[in-house]
Design a protein around this motif. Structure first.
Motif, PDB file in Angstrom:
ATOM      1  N   GLN B  82      54.933   1.688  29.784  1.00 24.70           N
ATOM      2  CA  GLN B  82      54.885   3.174  28.978  1.00 24.70           C
ATOM      3  C   GLN B  82      55.340   2.132  27.444  1.00 24.70           C
ATOM      4  O   GLN B  82      54.849   2.653  26.522  1.00 24.70           O
ATOM      5  CB  GLN B  82      55.949   3.703  29.225  1.00 24.70           C
ATOM      6  N   THR B  83      56.319   1.432  27.557  1.00 22.80           N
ATOM      7  CA  THR B  83      56.579   0.778  26.268  1.00 22.80           C
ATOM      8  C   THR B  83      56.051  -0.817  26.513  1.00 22.80           C
ATOM      9  O   THR B  83      56.484  -1.871  27.180  1.00 22.80           O
ATOM     10  CB  THR B  83      58.050   0.529  26.113  1.00 22.80           C
ATOM     11  N   PRO B  84      54.990  -0.977  25.632  1.00 17.58           N
ATOM     12  CA  PRO B  84      54.174  -2.419  26.096  1.00 17.58           C
ATOM     13  C   PRO B  84      55.141  -3.603  25.499  1.00 17.58           C
ATOM     14  O   PRO B  84      55.892  -3.369  24.373  1.00 17.58           O
ATOM     15  CB  PRO B  84      53.139  -2.227  25.237  1.00 17.58           C
ATOM     16  N   THR B  85      55.427  -4.496  26.338  1.00 17.02           N
ATOM     17  CA  THR B  85      56.107  -5.849  25.965  1.00 17.02           C
ATOM     18  C   THR B  85      55.108  -6.566  24.857  1.00 17.02           C
ATOM     19  O   THR B  85      53.976  -6.989  25.286  1.00 17.02           O
ATOM     20  CB  THR B  85      56.355  -6.528  27.214  1.00 17.02           C
ATOM     21  N   MET B  86      55.799  -6.927  23.810  1.00 17.61           N
ATOM     22  CA  MET B  86      54.977  -7.754  22.828  1.00 17.61           C
ATOM     23  C   MET B  86      55.569  -9.195  22.982  1.00 17.61           C
ATOM     24  O   MET B  86      56.612  -9.204  22.505  1.00 17.61           O
ATOM     25  CB  MET B  86      55.242  -7.008  21.443  1.00 17.61           C
ATOM     26  N   MET B  87      54.653  -9.951  23.407  1.00 14.25           N
ATOM     27  CA  MET B  87      55.078 -11.478  23.257  1.00 14.25           C
ATOM     28  C   MET B  87      55.125 -11.883  21.784  1.00 14.25           C
ATOM     29  O   MET B  87      54.533 -11.298  21.020  1.00 14.25           O
ATOM     30  CB  MET B  87      54.161 -12.164  24.253  1.00 14.25           C
ATOM     31  N   ARG B  88      55.721 -12.934  21.815  1.00 16.98           N
ATOM     32  CA  ARG B  88      55.985 -13.496  20.241  1.00 16.98           C
ATOM     33  C   ARG B  88      54.872 -14.520  20.024  1.00 16.98           C
ATOM     34  O   ARG B  88      55.057 -15.590  19.843  1.00 16.98           O
ATOM     35  CB  ARG B  88      57.356 -14.170  20.270  1.00 16.98           C
ATOM     36  N   ARG B  89      53.870 -13.871  19.831  1.00 18.55           N
ATOM     37  CA  ARG B  89      52.511 -14.537  19.836  1.00 18.55           C
ATOM     38  C   ARG B  89      51.561 -13.821  18.855  1.00 18.55           C
ATOM     39  O   ARG B  89      51.667 -12.612  18.771  1.00 18.55           O
ATOM     40  CB  ARG B  89      51.797 -14.867  21.008  1.00 18.55           C
ATOM     41  N   SER B  90      50.533 -14.168  18.378  1.00 14.56           N
ATOM     42  CA  SER B  90      49.448 -13.481  17.593  1.00 14.56           C
ATOM     43  C   SER B  90      48.749 -12.482  18.744  1.00 14.56           C
ATOM     44  O   SER B  90      48.934 -12.648  19.924  1.00 14.56           O
ATOM     45  CB  SER B  90      48.349 -14.466  16.957  1.00 14.56           C
ATOM     46  N   VAL B  91      48.353 -11.652  18.105  1.00 13.74           N
ATOM     47  CA  VAL B  91      47.345 -10.536  18.936  1.00 13.74           C
ATOM     48  C   VAL B  91      46.422 -11.391  20.055  1.00 13.74           C
ATOM     49  O   VAL B  91      46.368 -11.063  21.206  1.00 13.74           O
ATOM     50  CB  VAL B  91      46.679  -9.717  18.050  1.00 13.74           C
ATOM     51  N   LEU B  92      45.571 -12.330  19.295  1.00 15.73           N
ATOM     52  CA  LEU B  92      44.754 -12.930  20.235  1.00 15.73           C
ATOM     53  C   LEU B  92      45.322 -13.796  21.372  1.00 15.73           C
ATOM     54  O   LEU B  92      44.734 -13.740  22.350  1.00 15.73           O
ATOM     55  CB  LEU B  92      43.797 -13.935  19.172  1.00 15.73           C
TER      56      LEU B  92
END
Lengths: 234, 238
Positions: B82-92
């Motif tokens: 539900q709350t997506p985890t965003m890694m500390r990386r670029s989108v790609l």
């Protein structure tokens, strides 16, 4: 106040003229502390990550001990390393006492808990963010640690720099195991202690200013190289 | 030849925490195609059921079984939180990450990720850090990341919660496409309109139990229980 101004002037003179003794001491300080930092980071950073993702009995006790070890008295560490490396000690045969290697060993012991503890706190927060995702992606333990170390690299750089800061400013342990031998084990901090003892406050202050400048310079270089504090970066 | 992992069977599954039963006992079978919507009031066990199916939740009793061994089934499932985890990386690099985990080379993984970024409408922001994306973009990133390993089953936990209409429409279009491509989808939502648009069948949970399950048209046109009737009317179901 006069002493401080004299110290500043002397520091400037020594630096501008690239005084041979100052360069020798400075390079040795850098060699010992940077080597100790690299070794301690190689041990402490993965250990901090492992501690963040692993659940095992007495884990809290291990964390509490690790945190307590951040305050290890350098003089005691120096004494223990001295006993281990002295001719009659268990590692005496290696002949390391009063060498830069002995100083590196002492510094590694002092700063590894500091680096591991700061790394653990950073990794714990990151693991809380990543836990479900990395489990869902069916990662191995090694892959999880690698992801945490890579994605948390800027926080880990701070941990390593804190370790370097403690190492470069440390005097008690390296004085004991290095012996402050001219041209062999003398570094900035032990030289400052020596000059202060001799009453040459000007030179002691000059060396002190060089030490501070060196610590700031290394931190700046690391931050520039790792591109921290840039827009949209972590 | 990829081993089919479906059907998925839950046999009297229960999840209990600190003496409180959150889910079950619940038994169900998910066959190999279609889109199942999980509905129900807050606290009815939708998220716990999804997590139990995917193996994220520790089950207190019962069994979750796949057509193949559970460990072999794991790489063929994906989950969108539900709350997506965003890694500390670029989108790609974030989209490429699941492929890197299974040993694909960096260039190959990034190429596949670029394809998915384009497919979900993120090609303009591929090199930006993932955390600066908008809510809808983050959810699309999570979807692309979940789909890049071509899963046989995709679990989604309220993927459109807190998104605006435009973002919801884009995500629903992607879900339509992947369902048409044969991916089994199980998704929870509070949005009755969305359930009507997407569902093949609906499973209504109430107080941790499977309360009513039916094909979409039956569920919305002829609900069998008072709770579902009340829920569909918009009344509070507690």
């Amino acid at each position: 106040m006069n002493d401080i101004l004299q110290g500043l002037a002397e520091a400037a003179r020594l630096t501008v003229t690239l005084d041979a003794t100052l360069v020798d001491i400075t390079l040795r300080s850098l060699q010992v502390s940077l080597t100790a930092t690299v070794i301690a980071a190689a041990i402490g950073l993965p250990f901090g990550a492992l501690l963040a993702i692993n659940r095992f009995p007495r884990r809290r006790l291990v964390i509490a001990i690790l945190n307590a070890l951040m305050g290890l008295p350098p003089v005691v560490v120096g004494l223990l390393v001295y006993i281990m490396l002295s001719r009659a000690g268990p590692l005496g045969v290696l002949g390391l006492l009063f060498t830069p290697t002995a100083m590196i060993i002492a510094q590694v012991i002092i700063i590894t808990p500091l680096i591991a503890s700061i790394a653990h706190q950073a990794m714990r927060d990151l693991w809380a963010d990543y836990h479900d995702l990395l489990i869902s992606l069916h990662t191995t333990k090694r892959q999880r640690i690698r992801a945490l170390l890579w994605d948390g690299r800027r926080a880990l750089l701070t941990a390593a720099l804190a370790g370097f800061g403690r190492a470069i400013g440390e005097v008690g342990a390296i004085m004991i195991v290095g012996g402050n031998i001219d041209n062999v084990t003398r570094v900035l901090t032990t030289a400052i202690a020596l000059e202060t003892g001799k009453g040459d406050f000007g030179l002691a202050l000059a060396l002190g200013f060089v030490l501070i400048a060196l610590a700031i310079l290394v931190n700046l270089v690391m931050h520039v190289l790792s591109r921290t504090e840039r827009d949209s970066r972590w | 030849m990829v081993t089919p992992i479906l059907p998925l069977k839950l046999d009297a599954v229960e999840v209990t925490r600190r003496g409180k039963r959150l889910l079950g006992p619940i038994s169900l079978t998910l066959q190999g195609d279609g889109l199942t919507i999980l509905m129900g009031p807050n606290g009815s066990g939708k998220t716990t059921l999804l997590r139990s199916m995917h193996g994220l939740e520790r089950i207190s009793a019962g069994r979750v079984t796949w057509q193949c061994d559970a460990v072999a089934a794991r790489p063929h499932q994906s989950f969108v939180f539900q709350t997506p985890t965003m890694m500390r990386r670029s989108v790609l690099d974030s989209i490429a990450y699941p492929l890197r985990l299974i040993g694909r080379g960096k260039a190959e993984a990034r190429k596949a990720a670029a394809g998915w970024a384009e497919r979900v409408g993120l090609s303009a922001v591929m090199e930006r850090p993932a955390h600066v994306l908008s809510g809808g973009e983050k959810q699309k990133l999570a979807l692309a990341r979940a789909l890049i390993r071509d899963p046989q089953i995709l679990f989604l936990d309220e993927p459109c919660a807190n998104l605006d209409g435009h973002a919801i429409r884009e995500i629903e279009a992607i879900l339509h496409d992947i369902r048409a491509a044969g991916t089994r989808i199980v998704m929870s939502t509070h949005d009755i309109g969305q359930a009507r648009r997407l569902a093949d069948d609906v499973l209504f949970l109430y107080r941790g139990q499977k309360h009513e399950t039916a094909p979409r048209d039956n569920f919305f046109n002829a609900p069998e229980t008072d709770e579902v009737r009340a829920f569909l009317k918009g009344d509070l179901v507690v």
